[in-house]
Design a protein around this motif. Structure first.
Motif, mmCIF file in Angstrom:
data_model
loop_
_atom_site.group_PDB
_atom_site.id
_atom_site.type_symbol
_atom_site.label_atom_id
_atom_site.label_comp_id
_atom_site.label_asym_id
_atom_site.label_seq_id
_atom_site.Cartn_x
_atom_site.Cartn_y
_atom_site.Cartn_z
ATOM 1 N N GLU A 45 23.456 55.380 -6.577
ATOM 2 C CA GLU A 45 22.582 54.267 -6.232
ATOM 3 C C GLU A 45 23.005 52.945 -6.868
ATOM 4 O O GLU A 45 22.632 51.870 -6.381
ATOM 5 C CB GLU A 45 21.140 54.564 -6.665
ATOM 6 N N VAL A 46 23.763 53.009 -7.956
ATOM 7 C CA VAL A 46 24.173 51.799 -8.674
ATOM 8 C C VAL A 46 25.632 51.953 -9.094
ATOM 9 O O VAL A 46 25.953 52.794 -9.944
ATOM 10 C CB VAL A 46 23.302 51.534 -9.918
ATOM 11 N N GLY A 47 26.507 51.171 -8.483
ATOM 12 C CA GLY A 47 27.920 51.227 -8.812
ATOM 13 C C GLY A 47 28.292 50.213 -9.886
ATOM 14 O O GLY A 47 27.455 49.486 -10.422
ATOM 15 N N ARG A 48 29.585 50.190 -10.184
ATOM 16 C CA ARG A 48 30.124 49.237 -11.156
ATOM 17 C C ARG A 48 31.187 48.379 -10.487
ATOM 18 O O ARG A 48 31.753 48.742 -9.464
ATOM 19 C CB ARG A 48 30.747 49.963 -12.350
ATOM 20 N N GLY A 49 31.471 47.235 -11.087
ATOM 21 C CA GLY A 49 32.528 46.373 -10.603
ATOM 22 C C GLY A 49 32.978 45.437 -11.701
ATOM 23 O O GLY A 49 32.358 45.354 -12.765
ATOM 24 N N THR A 57 -2.643 49.808 -21.581
ATOM 25 C CA THR A 57 -1.970 48.582 -21.997
ATOM 26 C C THR A 57 -0.556 48.597 -21.454
ATOM 27 O O THR A 57 0.200 49.554 -21.693
ATOM 28 C CB THR A 57 -1.949 48.439 -23.523
ATOM 29 N N ALA A 58 -0.182 47.558 -20.704
ATOM 30 C CA ALA A 58 1.145 47.491 -20.090
ATOM 31 C C ALA A 58 2.212 47.359 -21.157
ATOM 32 O O ALA A 58 2.080 46.586 -22.114
ATOM 33 C CB ALA A 58 1.211 46.321 -19.116
ATOM 34 N N GLY A 59 3.285 48.108 -20.965
ATOM 35 C CA GLY A 59 4.412 48.064 -21.894
ATOM 36 C C GLY A 59 5.582 47.308 -21.318
ATOM 37 O O GLY A 59 5.428 46.343 -20.564
ATOM 38 N N ASP A 60 6.780 47.782 -21.648
ATOM 39 C CA ASP A 60 7.995 47.052 -21.282
ATOM 40 C C ASP A 60 8.334 47.124 -19.801
ATOM 41 O O ASP A 60 9.102 46.297 -19.311
ATOM 42 C CB ASP A 60 9.185 47.586 -22.087
ATOM 43 N N LEU A 61 7.816 48.113 -19.072
ATOM 44 C CA LEU A 61 8.206 48.263 -17.666
ATOM 45 C C LEU A 61 7.805 47.029 -16.857
ATOM 46 O O LEU A 61 8.593 46.492 -16.086
ATOM 47 C CB LEU A 61 7.584 49.526 -17.080
ATOM 48 N N ARG A 62 6.548 46.615 -16.969
ATOM 49 C CA ARG A 62 6.045 45.366 -16.378
ATOM 50 C C ARG A 62 6.074 45.327 -14.850
ATOM 51 O O ARG A 62 5.907 44.271 -14.251
ATOM 52 C CB ARG A 62 6.792 44.157 -16.961
ATOM 53 N N PHE A 78 18.447 51.143 -16.923
ATOM 54 C CA PHE A 78 18.179 50.867 -15.515
ATOM 55 C C PHE A 78 18.886 51.872 -14.614
ATOM 56 O O PHE A 78 18.281 52.467 -13.717
ATOM 57 C CB PHE A 78 18.624 49.442 -15.184
ATOM 58 N N VAL A 79 20.172 52.089 -14.841
ATOM 59 C CA VAL A 79 20.959 52.977 -13.978
ATOM 60 C C VAL A 79 20.452 54.412 -14.060
ATOM 61 O O VAL A 79 20.381 55.122 -13.041
ATOM 62 C CB VAL A 79 22.446 52.915 -14.375
ATOM 63 N N ASP A 80 20.060 54.843 -15.252
ATOM 64 C CA ASP A 80 19.761 56.262 -15.483
ATOM 65 C C ASP A 80 18.399 56.698 -14.984
ATOM 66 O O ASP A 80 18.158 57.899 -14.804
ATOM 67 C CB ASP A 80 19.854 56.571 -16.985
ATOM 68 N N ASP A 81 17.487 55.775 -14.773
ATOM 69 C CA ASP A 81 16.117 56.173 -14.418
ATOM 70 C C ASP A 81 15.572 55.232 -13.352
ATOM 71 O O ASP A 81 15.125 54.130 -13.649
ATOM 72 C CB ASP A 81 15.215 56.136 -15.657
ATOM 73 N N LEU A 82 15.599 55.675 -12.107
ATOM 74 C CA LEU A 82 15.096 54.862 -10.998
ATOM 75 C C LEU A 82 13.620 55.121 -10.716
ATOM 76 O O LEU A 82 13.061 54.512 -9.799
ATOM 77 C CB LEU A 82 15.928 55.112 -9.744
ATOM 78 N N ARG A 83 13.015 55.995 -11.471
ATOM 79 C CA ARG A 83 11.572 56.242 -11.337
ATOM 80 C C ARG A 83 10.927 56.224 -12.727
ATOM 81 O O ARG A 83 10.369 57.207 -13.185
ATOM 82 C CB ARG A 83 11.309 57.569 -10.622
ATOM 83 N N PRO A 84 11.013 55.084 -13.394
ATOM 84 C CA PRO A 84 10.512 55.029 -14.780
ATOM 85 C C PRO A 84 8.988 54.971 -14.833
ATOM 86 O O PRO A 84 8.325 54.456 -13.933
ATOM 87 C CB PRO A 84 11.114 53.724 -15.316
ATOM 88 N N TYR A 85 8.446 55.517 -15.906
ATOM 89 C CA TYR A 85 7.020 55.396 -16.205
ATOM 90 C C TYR A 85 6.827 54.437 -17.370
ATOM 91 O O TYR A 85 7.701 54.291 -18.229
ATOM 92 C CB TYR A 85 6.419 56.755 -16.564
ATOM 93 N N ASP A 86 5.666 53.826 -17.397
ATOM 94 C CA ASP A 86 5.307 52.941 -18.491
ATOM 95 C C ASP A 86 4.286 53.627 -19.389
ATOM 96 O O ASP A 86 4.498 53.834 -20.579
ATOM 97 C CB ASP A 86 4.744 51.638 -17.930
ATOM 98 N N ALA A 125 16.533 43.774 -25.174
ATOM 99 C CA ALA A 125 17.146 44.557 -24.102
ATOM 100 C C ALA A 125 16.196 44.864 -22.950
ATOM 101 O O ALA A 125 16.574 44.732 -21.777
ATOM 102 C CB ALA A 125 17.738 45.843 -24.671
ATOM 103 N N PRO A 126 14.934 45.286 -23.183
ATOM 104 C CA PRO A 126 14.055 45.591 -22.046
ATOM 105 C C PRO A 126 13.792 44.411 -21.122
ATOM 106 O O PRO A 126 13.472 44.616 -19.949
ATOM 107 C CB PRO A 126 12.763 46.066 -22.732
ATOM 108 N N ASP A 127 13.899 43.184 -21.633
ATOM 109 C CA ASP A 127 13.749 42.027 -20.748
ATOM 110 C C ASP A 127 14.821 42.039 -19.665
ATOM 111 O O ASP A 127 14.550 41.768 -18.488
ATOM 112 C CB ASP A 127 13.866 40.718 -21.544
ATOM 113 N N LYS A 128 16.051 42.330 -20.063
ATOM 114 C CA LYS A 128 17.147 42.296 -19.088
ATOM 115 C C LYS A 128 17.144 43.531 -18.198
ATOM 116 O O LYS A 128 17.510 43.446 -17.020
ATOM 117 C CB LYS A 128 18.470 42.118 -19.834
ATOM 118 N N THR A 129 16.708 44.657 -18.748
ATOM 119 C CA THR A 129 16.513 45.834 -17.891
ATOM 120 C C THR A 129 15.489 45.520 -16.809
ATOM 121 O O THR A 129 15.650 45.914 -15.640
ATOM 122 C CB THR A 129 16.042 47.032 -18.731
ATOM 123 N N LEU A 130 14.425 44.805 -17.175
ATOM 124 C CA LEU A 130 13.406 44.399 -16.214
ATOM 125 C C LEU A 130 14.021 43.593 -15.075
ATOM 126 O O LEU A 130 13.719 43.825 -13.895
ATOM 127 C CB LEU A 130 12.333 43.571 -16.915
#
Length: 925
Positions: free
Chosen positions: A253-257, A656-661, A626-634, A587-592
């Protein structure tokens, strides 16, 4: 400039394509269009995708659609309105596009209903496409949606419009037999605010994920790691590549370049060629596709390049001219390299005008976007690059590496050197120059070329007396001007992929680089509005390009950015051509940011200035989650239950909302104790405003386990508390006193719930609307490229329109690509030992003794055929030609070629002794 289509012409072409299909706002009414084709297999019209409810189920399809505000469409769908609801029509702007719309408006006291066909035995998805007129961005509005009388969706009336674009879609789902069982659904939209909502179109899908799979819509995202500037040495690139290939994860689902910054405006053709050869070699060695990140700003600014008029393109006349109420420099300081600003501006000059230099970026001046000499130079230098890319792309096709070269973007950010109330560009070097006074408010751009361009459109730019709405509108839209400039350059100059001649016949390209140029506009708030409603992302909507932006949705950049991204996806496949690592150290900001673009259908993200293994901010720390979990829970309260809430019609909890947002699913654990009954979930914020809700019928709920309440995707504020209510509902979805049918397991005394993000499901929805828009735009763009004699291409475009009318979006897009490939000159490629292969559109069969490019440059049926043949190595090509009479004349470079006649035509062989282009002509004698 090279013959490019004006905005008016392209808008008319797109409107023609869409109107012929009963379409507005790039929505497609499901009507079949008859067509014939002169090239390849003819596309025959098939039954409309708007199948009746009793039809045999197919694997996912569009069942019905209604274009609201259109009288005929509304009559066909039994649209009925009461109170404050009416048909609306007008036009909306985004970037360089202006498009007409029709819609139905509704506000408090108003209601309208629509009857839509649905599939009886397949899950239903409804897509609601809202329209937001430009002058109503930013206002609060609300409405409710009911399906067969059952509440299915709420937009709280206190929720403000995010702006950032004129269209947005939300999706509702149901597998409730009471809704789909009769083959029809009545959709009711009720206004709840003084401001109107505008619904432009509603689609009814049967098994939307099945449709996405059946049509082949699923396309992976890609993380493209920018290795650095083009002047970095190979050892530096290798060190970076070693990290990427060893530390960064990938998946189907997510390649590299990989990519390198290409400062094309400062490089000679020989330098460009050497760079491209090195990057290709590294790409092959490391097994990564590569991108050429064409860059004309920052270090790629051509400030020291001679302008041919005795100066350089860094001279004062090419720079952005600024205005600030805090600028205290005068004519003796407003000087750059001996050139005086007062002399450039003449009578307009006053001391509050200034420049972007000095600055902390090596005193690199920010250049204006409207100087004709500078823009002509950009085109010439881009052409140097593009001249190399044709042979490169075709050679990659020859070696079976056609997908090694990644898409292009529009080379610059469209950033005004501007600030507001101390926020904006890094202008601190000018503070020292300005006597220690900060320019807290900076307005741009007032270069004479910009002022003249505005004047030509009836706008007088003068910051001294404050900016009128007309001036702001012009400056806002001006951000898209350089984006369109480069979009046109790349669309015209990037090579068309060749038709591969295989033993089985011609193999036509299904996509092309020239149709995958993305804009690169900075998405944040900036001059002239400096509000999130008018974020610059809307100025990345262009002709001849797909949406792209340096996307950042963080509170200190662009509040509401996720909704802006959702509006961007309405215009086709998206990308983030520049994600700067320094946007956050967390890091979680950029994962978001990666998750936000992924669910909106992103094709790639180019990551700049990323850190390696020795840094606490290493790229792997935020890319891999991000790449490893396409169905994350918060929030996860899914431990073994230790209690139960029994005998209750309504249960509540908070989280209370966490990093997933991000949120599009809330799971609640249930255990049925009686007859199956319906449940409604509502999520509200701390102020009591409804954030989202979902109704599930008894048939959609498990007897014992997790009930999954899928909701339209939304953002959550980290650290904020949200209230969840789950209640039994009675007939027609109304809350009522009903016997509780479920008990609710608890964990630690709290309701067992999970909040999360189903990224593949949300991406599927984005891909549907993107493929539809991509197909419509491709048809319009290629139609605009047609010239007299392009009959094979015209036939394929007619077939593409027919496929689009049948809601076959990928097929329609691919047929448009085929049509583009069949424009003159028609470009073929043959491999040694291949053939005999029919050219498809022409009465020619080719047997190749060497790898060769064969270009059909003109064809007059039964009279003459011209082509150019270029071999990669010396060898022979044998042609069988029919349709030119019994004794056609064949000439190679003007020299007669002997022919062998048979009952069907003639056969001849030509020798290609070198790698030069040779002209072959066949004509009736």
């Amino acid at each position: 400039m090279r013959g490019r289509h004006t905005a008016t012409r392209l808008a008319l072409l797109l409107a023609t394509v869409l109107a012929g299909l009963g379409v507005t706002n790039a929505g497609i009414a499901p009507t079949a269009v008859a067509t014939t084709s002169t090239a390849g297999a003819t596309e025959q019209p098939t039954a409309t995708a708007g199948a009746t409810a009793g039809d045999t189920p197919s694997p996912g399809r569009v069942v019905d659609t209604v274009r609201l505000g259109d009288a005929a469409a509304e009559r066909a769908h039994d649209v009925r309105a009461t109170g404050a609801s009416g048909a609306a029509r007008g036009s909306v702007e985004a970037g360089q596009l202006t498009e007409p719309y029709t819609a139905r408006s509704v506000r408090a006291g108003g209601t309208f209903t629509v009857r839509l066909d649905v599939a009886r035995d397949q899950p239903l998805t409804l897509q609601f496409r809202e329209v937001r007129p430009n002058d109503e961005w930013g206002v609060a509005y609300g409405f409710r949606v009911l399906l067969d009388g059952t509440l299915a969706h709420v937009r709280d009336p206190a929720r403000k419009d995010a702006g950032g674009g004129p269209y947005t879609s939300f999706f509702l789902q149901s597998a409730d037999p009471a809704v789909i069982g009769d083959g029809r659904v009545v959709v009711t939209v009720e206004g709840t605010s003084a401001e109107s909502a505008y619904v432009g179109q509603i689609w009814s899908y049967a098994d939307l994920p099945g449709m996405v799979a059946a049509q082949g819509m699923r396309t992976p995202d890609r993380m493209v790691f920018v290795l650095g500037q083009d002047h970095r040495g190979e050892a530096y690139f290798r060190d970076r590549l070693d990290y990427v290939t060893s530390a960064i994860h990938e998946s189907p689902e997510v390649g590299r370049g990989m990519a390198v910054l290409d400062y094309f405006a400062n490089r000679s053709p020989d330098q460009l060629a050497a760079n491209y050869a090195m990057w290709l070699r590294l790409s092959r060695e490391y097994g990564l596709p590569f991108g050429i990140e064409s860059t004309s700003d920052w270090e790629g600014t051509p400030g020291n390049v001679p302008d041919g008029k005795g100066g350089t393109f860094g001279d004062l006349k090419y720079q952005q001219v600024l205005w600030s109420p805090q600028d205290q420099t005068g004519p003796e300081q407003d000087v750059w390299d001996g050139e005086r600003l007062d002399q450039l501006l003449g009578d307009r000059y006053e001391p509050r005008y200034g420049l972007s230099v000095p600055n902390i970026w090596g005193n690199t001046p920010w250049l204006t976007w409207r100087d004709p000499d500078l823009n002509a130079f950009y085109e010439r230098k881009a052409d140097d690059s593009l001249a190399l890319l044709g042979p490169l792309a075709w050679d990659l096709q020859r070696t079976g590496e056609g997908d090694r070269l990644l898409p292009f973007s529009t080379t610059l950010e469209s950033t005004y050197w501007s600030k507001r109330d101390g926020k904006g560009v890094a202008d601190q070097a000018y503070t020292d120059y300005n006597g220690g006074v900060e320019r807290r408010d900076l307005y741009a751009d007032y270069n004479p070329s910009t002022v003249a361009a505005a004047k030509a459109e009836g706008v007088d730019l003068d910051p001294a007396d404050g900016l009128s709405e007309q001036e702001k509108h012009w400056l806002y839209r001006n951000q898209s001007y350089p984006q369109q400039l480069f979009a046109d350059i790349f669309y015209a100059g990037l090579p068309r992929e060749r038709i591969m001649l295989t033993t089985g016949g011609p193999d036509y390209p299904t996509d092309q680089l020239r149709h995958n140029v993305h804009s690169e506009v900075y998405s944040r708030q900036q001059e002239p509005y400096w509000d999130a409603t008018h974020a610059s992302i809307a100025q990345g909507i262009l002709r001849h390009a797909r949406p792209g932006s340096e996307y950042i949705e963080l509170d200190d950049y662009t509040p509401g950015g996720f909704e802006h991204l959702q509006r961007s996806r309405e215009f086709g496949r998206i990308a983030n051509p520049n994600l700067e690592n320094s946007v956050s150290g967390y890091a979680p900001d950029k994962t978001l940011l990666l998750r936000q673009t992924y669910v909106n259908g992103s094709r790639y993200t180019s990551i700049y200035n990323w850190q390696g293994a020795d840094s606490p901010d290493a790229a792997a720390n935020w890319v891999n989650p991000f790449v490893d979990d396409l169905r994350p829970y918060d929030v996860r309260r899914d431990q073994p239950p230790d209690g139960e809430l029994t005998g209750r019609s309504r249960v509540e909890t908070t989280f209370t909302a966490g990093d997933l947002r991000l949120l599009n699913t809330v799971d609640v654990r249930v255990r049925r104790t009686g007859a199956a009954a319906a449940l409604r979930l509502t999520v509200s914020d701390e102020d009591g405003r409804v954030v989202t809700m979902r109704h599930l019928s008894g048939a959609e709920l498990p007897a014992d386990g997790w009930a999954s309440f899928a909701v339209p995707v939304m953002t959550l504020d980290k650290g904020r508390t949200y209230h969840v209510t789950v209640e039994h509902v009675g007939q027609a979805g109304q809350a009522a006193v009903v016997a509780p049918a479920y008990d609710f397991p608890t964990v630690g005394g709290e309701l067992a719930i999970r909040t999360g993000l189903d990224m593949p499901a949300e991406r599927d929805r984005s891909l549907v609307l993107q493929w539809r828009r991509d197909a419509a735009d491709a048809i319009a763009n290629v139609t605009g490229d047609l010239r007299p004699g392009d009959r094979p291409a015209s036939g394929q475009l007619a077939a593409a329109k027919a496929a689009l009318g049948r809601d076959e979006y990928v097929r329609a897009y691919q047929l448009a690509m085929k049509g583009d490939a069949l424009r003159f000159p028609v470009l073929y490629q043959a491999h040694a030992g291949s053939g005999p292969t029919d050219l498809g559109a022409f009465p020619v069969t080719l047997t190749s003794g060497t790898d060769a490019n064969v270009d059909v440059t003109s064809y007059s049926t039964g009279r003459a055929l011209d082509l150019t043949a270029t071999a990669y190595a010396p060898g022979e090509l044998t042609f069988d030609v029919t349709g030119f009479g019994a004794r056609p004349v064949v000439e190679l470079d003007g020299t007669p070629v002997p022919v062998r006649r048979d009952h069907a035509g003639v056969t001849f062989t030509i020798d290609l002794p070198d790698r030069a282009a040779h002209h072959l002509r066949v004509r009736r004698s």
